[in-house]
Every structure is written in C-alpha cells, then in structure tokens.
Design a protein around this motif. Structure first.
Motif, PDB file in Angstrom:
ATOM      1  N   LYS A   1       0.971  -1.048   0.199  1.00  0.00           N
ATOM      2  CA  LYS A   1       0.341   0.327  -0.167  1.00  0.00           C
ATOM      3  C   LYS A   1       0.309   1.327   0.045  1.00  0.00           C
ATOM      4  N   LEU A   2       2.080   1.221   0.889  1.00  0.00           N
ATOM      5  CA  LEU A   2       2.638   2.381   1.477  1.00  0.00           C
ATOM      6  C   LEU A   2       3.410   2.648  -0.323  1.00  0.00           C
ATOM      7  N   GLU A   3       3.924   1.540  -1.433  1.00  0.00           N
ATOM      8  CA  GLU A   3       4.546   1.371  -2.393  1.00  0.00           C
ATOM      9  C   GLU A   3       3.461   2.232  -3.130  1.00  0.00           C
ATOM     10  N   GLU A   4       2.528   1.746  -3.102  1.00  0.00           N
ATOM     11  CA  GLU A   4       1.280   2.675  -4.662  1.00  0.00           C
ATOM     12  C   GLU A   4       1.379   3.726  -5.152  1.00  0.00           C
ATOM     13  N   ILE A   5       1.158   4.278  -3.036  1.00  0.00           N
ATOM     14  CA  ILE A   5       1.645   5.965  -3.208  1.00  0.00           C
ATOM     15  C   ILE A   5       2.426   6.314  -3.098  1.00  0.00           C
ATOM     16  N   LYS A   6       4.033   5.654  -3.394  1.00  0.00           N
ATOM     17  CA  LYS A   6       4.977   6.179  -3.291  1.00  0.00           C
ATOM     18  C   LYS A   6       5.156   6.266  -1.911  1.00  0.00           C
ATOM     19  N   ALA A   7       5.089   5.889  -1.174  1.00  0.00           N
ATOM     20  CA  ALA A   7       5.502   6.546   0.497  1.00  0.00           C
ATOM     21  C   ALA A   7       6.456   5.725   0.627  1.00  0.00           C
ATOM     22  N   VAL A   8       7.144   4.681   0.128  1.00  0.00           N
ATOM     23  CA  VAL A   8       8.051   3.443   0.345  1.00  0.00           C
ATOM     24  C   VAL A   8       8.590   3.311  -0.916  1.00  0.00           C
ATOM     25  N   ILE A   9       9.971   2.637  -0.774  1.00  0.00           N
ATOM     26  CA  ILE A   9      10.769   1.795  -1.785  1.00  0.00           C
ATOM     27  C   ILE A   9      10.829   0.283  -0.964  1.00  0.00           C
ATOM     28  N   ARG A  10      10.145  -0.614  -1.847  1.00  0.00           N
ATOM     29  CA  ARG A  10      10.223  -1.803  -1.307  1.00  0.00           C
ATOM     30  C   ARG A  10      11.563  -2.337  -1.407  1.00  0.00           C
ATOM     31  N   THR A  11      12.066  -2.793  -0.301  1.00  0.00           N
ATOM     32  CA  THR A  11      13.369  -4.141  -0.887  1.00  0.00           C
ATOM     33  C   THR A  11      13.253  -5.063  -0.837  1.00  0.00           C
ATOM     34  N   ARG A  12      14.717  -6.233  -0.896  1.00  0.00           N
ATOM     35  CA  ARG A  12      14.022  -7.242  -0.067  1.00  0.00           C
ATOM     36  C   ARG A  12      14.279  -7.925   1.453  1.00  0.00           C
ATOM     37  N   GLY A  13      12.953  -7.691   2.197  1.00  0.00           N
ATOM     38  CA  GLY A  13      12.213  -8.229   3.071  1.00  0.00           C
ATOM     39  C   GLY A  13      12.101  -7.048   3.591  1.00  0.00           C
ATOM     40  N   GLY A  14      11.444  -5.908   2.932  1.00  0.00           N
ATOM     41  CA  GLY A  14      11.379  -4.575   3.763  1.00  0.00           C
ATOM     42  C   GLY A  14      11.030  -3.184   3.209  1.00  0.00           C
ATOM     43  N   ALA A  15      11.602  -2.418   3.419  1.00  0.00           N
ATOM     44  CA  ALA A  15      11.553  -1.044   2.733  1.00  0.00           C
ATOM     45  C   ALA A  15      12.337  -0.037   3.214  1.00  0.00           C
ATOM     46  N   ILE A  16      12.612   1.380   2.429  1.00  0.00           N
ATOM     47  CA  ILE A  16      13.146   1.752   2.815  1.00  0.00           C
ATOM     48  C   ILE A  16      12.862   3.911   2.200  1.00  0.00           C
ATOM     49  N   LEU A  17      13.283   5.000   3.073  1.00  0.00           N
ATOM     50  CA  LEU A  17      12.491   5.669   2.562  1.00  0.00           C
ATOM     51  C   LEU A  17      12.478   6.190   0.355  1.00  0.00           C
ATOM     52  N   PRO A  18      11.779   7.067   0.445  1.00  0.00           N
ATOM     53  CA  PRO A  18      12.743   7.509  -0.772  1.00  0.00           C
ATOM     54  C   PRO A  18      12.898   8.577  -1.196  1.00  0.00           C
ATOM     55  N   SER A  19      13.531   8.816  -1.709  1.00  0.00           N
ATOM     56  CA  SER A  19      14.599  10.367  -1.991  1.00  0.00           C
ATOM     57  C   SER A  19      13.825  11.481  -1.804  1.00  0.00           C
ATOM     58  N   ALA A  20      12.638  11.168  -2.429  1.00  0.00           N
ATOM     59  CA  ALA A  20      12.313  12.947  -2.571  1.00  0.00           C
ATOM     60  C   ALA A  20      11.423  12.630  -1.251  1.00  0.00           C
ATOM     61  N   HIS A  21      11.520  12.894   0.049  1.00  0.00           N
ATOM     62  CA  HIS A  21      10.841  12.977   1.266  1.00  0.00           C
ATOM     63  C   HIS A  21       9.936  13.543   1.210  1.00  0.00           C
ATOM     64  N   HIS A  22       9.466  14.887   0.611  1.00  0.00           N
ATOM     65  CA  HIS A  22       8.286  15.202   0.441  1.00  0.00           C
ATOM     66  C   HIS A  22       7.003  14.133  -0.071  1.00  0.00           C
ATOM     67  N   LYS A  23       6.842  13.295  -0.231  1.00  0.00           N
ATOM     68  CA  LYS A  23       6.109  12.153  -0.597  1.00  0.00           C
ATOM     69  C   LYS A  23       5.345  11.817  -0.121  1.00  0.00           C
ATOM     70  N   ILE A  24       6.525  11.396   1.591  1.00  0.00           N
ATOM     71  CA  ILE A  24       5.426  10.940   2.153  1.00  0.00           C
ATOM     72  C   ILE A  24       4.493  11.676   3.360  1.00  0.00           C
ATOM     73  N   ARG A  25       4.759  13.221   2.977  1.00  0.00           N
ATOM     74  CA  ARG A  25       3.531  13.558   3.730  1.00  0.00           C
ATOM     75  C   ARG A  25       2.472  14.362   2.931  1.00  0.00           C
ATOM     76  N   ASP A  26       2.840  13.881   1.677  1.00  0.00           N
ATOM     77  CA  ASP A  26       1.779  14.644   0.997  1.00  0.00           C
ATOM     78  C   ASP A  26       0.991  13.282   0.873  1.00  0.00           C
ATOM     79  N   TYR A  27       1.263  11.718   1.130  1.00  0.00           N
ATOM     80  CA  TYR A  27       0.578  10.843   1.818  1.00  0.00           C
ATOM     81  C   TYR A  27       0.164  10.371   3.091  1.00  0.00           C
ATOM     82  N   THR A  28       0.417  11.381   4.066  1.00  0.00           N
ATOM     83  CA  THR A  28       0.516  11.603   5.691  1.00  0.00           C
ATOM     84  C   THR A  28      -1.317  13.054   5.706  1.00  0.00           C
ATOM     85  N   ASN A  29      -0.876  13.936   4.554  1.00  0.00           N
ATOM     86  CA  ASN A  29      -2.334  14.538   4.638  1.00  0.00           C
ATOM     87  C   ASN A  29      -3.497  13.986   3.797  1.00  0.00           C
ATOM     88  N   ARG A  30      -3.367  12.319   3.068  1.00  0.00           N
ATOM     89  CA  ARG A  30      -4.186  12.023   2.856  1.00  0.00           C
ATOM     90  C   ARG A  30      -5.275  11.648   4.002  1.00  0.00           C
TER      91      ARG A  30
END
Length: 257
Positions: free
Chosen positions: A42-71
C-alpha cells in the motif's frame, strides 16, 4: 490499530530509522507477515516507500511522505491528543482561525458545540464543523488545491486581511531554530497571513516535526505564542523555544480520555 494509523506509524519509524524490515513491522505492530507485506505494498503504491528485499526504505523525495500523510482519513493518536488539547483552548465567544493541516483537523473534530466563530480555508475543516450547531463558519474562497482540500491565492489573502481573531491554530511540516516551514509556498503564504490576524498564534506539531526545516519558511519563532506537541522536545529545541518566549504545551495520553 487501523491500517491507516499503522501506515502512518511505519512512516514515522522510517523518518527516524530510514529502513524497516517485515520482521520489525510484525514485532512492533503485532501483525502477521502477510499484513506487513500488504502494508508495504500500500505504501509503495502511493510512492511513500521503496520496497526492498524483506522490507522498505524511504524514497529520496521525502515530500512524498508528507503528501500521503495529508491524505490519511484517520489522524494518528498523537495528533488526536494534540487536537483535543488545542480544542480545550477555544472558549465560548472566541473567534478563531483553523488552517488546513491534519493536526488542526483533529482540533476541529474535538471541538465541542461552543458559541464560537471559525474562519478556515479548509473544505475538510468546514465539513467537520458544519455538524456542530453552535459554531459559525466562514469559509475563505479562492483557488482550490484539490489534493489537500485547501483554498489559496490572492482572494484568500485579501479576505483574511479583513479579519481579527483571538486565536489562530496552525499546522506545519517543520519547526526549528530556522523558523516555521511548509512544503508548498501557496500554503505557506496563507499561513503567514493567518498568524498576522490573530492575537495569539498556536502551533500544532507532533514530535516528528521538531527540528525539521522544509522548503518554504512562513514565520519566525518569535511570531508565535504556543506550541502544542505530543512529547517533550530535545534539550536544544527547548532552549530555542525558550529563547523566543514560546510556551510549550504537552498533550499527554490522558488527553484522549
């Protein structure tokens, strides 16, 4: 915990730790591996995270997280506590400004049917308050930012200039020794005008906003009166607030009853 609340909690964790594993999600939030995977999808679909093998990391464009949080439809427990504390400061007869942030939305949701007047540029805040009989609502007209549901532009700024209120409740992306910041300039310009129209400026900021500086600065710390947050800031931030004569209010867990 609802999925929306858990997703925001995962984002908050990533802001601090930069990466999270499936095992950590299962352990921290007491969910199955399948649920943890669905959360990351779900988080990857809205570009809030980048999925990795066994987990996830933040995308380089940190404002994407804020956009999702506001939604998010459901605010976090921290924001609920902050919103309830803020609502307790609104008295019968007050005239107040509420901006368009999700933390201020929690204030609107907690506001009882007091005899008060609310000025806002948020269609969400207006909708919430419309069901509260004792509250008069002035919705500022202007250009609609569709994704976040707030009105902005010269018409909003001109209208705001005619109001004088007792209190303004303002949310933000970052608060630091460099001032109060937000991701979008058009939002920041409205906030800047809002605080100038109020006798008392009250900032609503959960702990993740402390010592953060974002793109657009809309005010100095010296221009605000109170910060409401959910936990005590660092010693450095406490010193900065004291230096600027800003009063700090902590919304404890008891605030949610």
């Amino acid at each position: 915990m609802y999925q929306e609340e858990r997703l925001e909690a995962i984002i908050d964790y990533l802001r601090t730790e930069k990466r999270i594993s499936i095992e950590q999600i299962c352990s921290i939030y007491q969910v199955s591996r399948d649920t943890a995977r669905r959360d990351l999808v779900k988080l990857e679909e809205i570009k809030a995270v980048i999925r990795t093998r066994g987990g996830a990391i933040l995308p380089s464009a940190h404002h994407k997280i804020r956009d999702y949080t506001n939604r998010l439809k459901h605010v976090s427990a921290e924001k609920e506590r902050i919103g309830k504390k803020a609502a307790s400061l609104i008295l019968s007869g007050d005239r107040v400004i509420l901006d368009s942030s999700t933390t201020v939305q929690a204030c609107a949701e907690s506001l009882s049917e007091e005899d008060c007047t609310v000025i806002t540029n948020s269609i969400h805040q207006a909708g919430i308050l419309a069901g509260k009989r004792g509250i008069q609502i002035h919705l500022l007209g202007g250009e609609l930012q569709k994704e976040h549901g707030f009105l902005y532009g010269s018409a909003v700024l001109d209208k705001l200039a005619n109001y004088h209120v007792e209190k303004a409740f303002i949310g933000l992306v970052g608060i630091s020794e460099h001032g109060l910041t937000i991701a979008h300039e058009e939002d920041g310009m409205v906030k800047r005008r809002m605080l100038k129209q109020a006798e008392q400026v009250i900032i609503l900021a959960d702990h993740s906003k402390m010592e953060i500086t974002d793109f657009f600065k809309f005010a100095d710390l010296s221009e605000i009166d109170i910060v409401i947050t959910d936990r005590e800031p660092s010693e450095n931030m406490m010193t900065v607030l004291e230096k600027n004569h800003v009063e700090l209010l902590i919304a404890d867990t008891e605030e949610t009853g």
